[in-house]
Design a protein around this motif. Sequence first.
Motif, PDB file in Angstrom:
ATOM      1  N   GLN A 370       0.813  -1.213   0.000  1.00 57.46           N
ATOM      2  CA  GLN A 370       0.000   0.000   0.000  1.00 57.46           C
ATOM      3  C   GLN A 370       0.851   1.269   0.000  1.00 57.46           C
ATOM      4  O   GLN A 370       0.346   2.349   0.313  1.00 57.46           O
ATOM      5  N   GLU A 372       2.124   3.186  -2.398  1.00 60.18           N
ATOM      6  CA  GLU A 372       1.655   4.259  -3.272  1.00 60.18           C
ATOM      7  C   GLU A 372       0.337   4.838  -2.779  1.00 60.18           C
ATOM      8  O   GLU A 372       0.096   6.044  -2.907  1.00 60.18           O
ATOM      9  N   ASP A 373      -0.526   3.999  -2.211  1.00 61.58           N
ATOM     10  CA  ASP A 373      -1.796   4.498  -1.672  1.00 61.58           C
ATOM     11  C   ASP A 373      -1.541   5.445  -0.499  1.00 61.58           C
ATOM     12  O   ASP A 373      -2.223   6.464  -0.348  1.00 61.58           O
ATOM     13  N   GLU A 376      -0.175   8.693  -1.975  1.00 58.69           N
ATOM     14  CA  GLU A 376      -1.238   9.435  -2.662  1.00 58.69           C
ATOM     15  C   GLU A 376      -2.150  10.131  -1.651  1.00 58.69           C
ATOM     16  O   GLU A 376      -2.497  11.294  -1.815  1.00 58.69           O
ATOM     17  N   HIS A 377      -2.523   9.416  -0.588  1.00 57.65           N
ATOM     18  CA  HIS A 377      -3.410  10.005   0.420  1.00 57.65           C
ATOM     19  C   HIS A 377      -2.729  11.176   1.124  1.00 57.65           C
ATOM     20  O   HIS A 377      -3.340  12.238   1.315  1.00 57.65           O
TER      21      HIS A 377
END
Length: 450
Positions: A370, A372-373, A376-377
Motif C-alpha cells: 500500500q 503508493e496508496d 497518494e493520500h
Amino acid sequence: MNKQNALAGIAFTARPESVDAELTASVPEPTMPAPAPITVLGLNCGGARGPAALNAEQRVLLEEADVLCGGGELLAAFENTEGLKARPLPLTLPLEPLLNSLNQMRAAGEHVLLLADGDPLFFGIGATLARHLGAAAVRLIPAVSSLQQACARLALPWHQVVCLSLHGRDDPGPLNAAAGKGAPLCILTDARMTPDVLARHLLDRGVDWFTVRIFERMGAPDEALHQLSLDETAHRAFGPACTVLLIPHRPPRQAHLGLDAQELAVEGALITKKPVRAAALSLLRVGPRHVVWDIGSGSGAVALEATVLAHEGRVVAVERSAGRAMSIQENRRRFGAAILDVCLGQAPQCLASLPDPQRVFIGGGLSGGQAEDILEHVCRRLPPGGRLAASCVLLESFCLCRRFLEDLGWPLEIMQIQASEARELAGDRHLTALNPVFLLAAQKPASAGM
C-alpha cells in the motif's frame, strides 16, 4: 431667417451652480433613523438575578425593551416583573435562525435586550452576535465573568490565567495544548465535558502537575467549591455547569529533542535513530501550530520530538501494531505530551478520520503493497506549502518514493544519513556504524493538482 441664424441672435446665460445647490437643498430627502443596536446585558455570575439586582440604567433598558431574549434560567428570573412590556424569547440552538430573527426585529424598530451570564465576550454570545451582525449592530454591557469571580475567591491574578471553554465542544485539543504552558487554566465545562472526564483525559496523557479548584453552580444558593487533586477529581461526579481552575504545583514535564532510546518504551528495537530524527525534523520545518502526522511511528520517538516544535498544535502517531501503539501511549505518559494522539490502524485507511496535516513524516509502511496508496493520500491531504519527509532503509522503497514524488513534479530533497556510535571495546571505545538511511523531503507547490 433660418432656424440656425435665429438661434445665433439669442444669448444663453448659464444658471449659476449656487442656484442648483439651493434648489437641491430645498427638496427634503426622506430619512429614517438607524435602528437601535441589540443590547447584550451581562449579569454577574456570582450575584443575585432579576429586576432587583439591576441598577437604574439597566432597569431603563429593561423597561424600554420590546423583546427580552435569554436562556431559560435567566428569563425565569424576570417573569412577572411589574411594568415589563417585553415579550420573552428563549435562546435556542442552533443560533443562526435566532440571530436572523433578532436582526429582523431590530430592523423593524424593536428594542431587543439579550440577557447573558457575566461578560458576553468571555466565551459568550457577544462575540457571536458581533461576528454575525457586525459590531455596529450590537451594544455590549459586561458584568463580572465566571473567570473573574473564581479568581477573586482564590486571590489568583486572572491576567495570568489561560482561559478556554469546552462547553458545547467535543475537541480537547485546546486543553492539551494549554496543559504544557505552565500557567493556571480556567475551563468552562458542560454536561459531557465534566471535570472528572477532563481529569481522566489529562492523567491518561501523563499530565499530573495540577491541583484542581471546581466551582459548581457558581452564584446559586447551593454553590459548591471543591479543592481536589486530579486523581480525586477523576473519581468524583459533577454537575453540568462548572468553572474549573487547574493550578500547577510544579513545572510541566516535556519531551526534548534528541531523546535517548533508554528513556523510551521500545518494542523490538523499532526506533528511528537520533541522527535520522534530527535530520527529518529539520527537513519538515515544523511550526508551533502545525498538525503533524508520524506514520509508522514505532516507539513514537519522532512524534514525541515533534511535540516540542508543534507545542500549540497536534501530533498524531499512526501505528498498525497494538503492542507498539501501547508503547507510544506509555512514552506519552512518561513525558506528559498531551498534544500527542495515538491512532491505531492500517494506513492509509485509518488516515481519513485524522485532521488535515501540515507536516507528515513516514517512518514505516513504504515497503508494503500500500506504499503508493499511502503517498497518494498524504500528498492529497497536504495543503500547498505542506511538507513531507520519508525515511527509507530499503532501496526498493527509496526508488518507489522518489519516482512517485518526481512524477508529481514536487521539488525534492534527498539525503543519506550515515552515522556511527561509540561503544565499549577492550577497555576503550570504538565506532559502530548505524544502518544508512535515505531521507526524501518534498514541499507541495501552490500549483499542485492534488
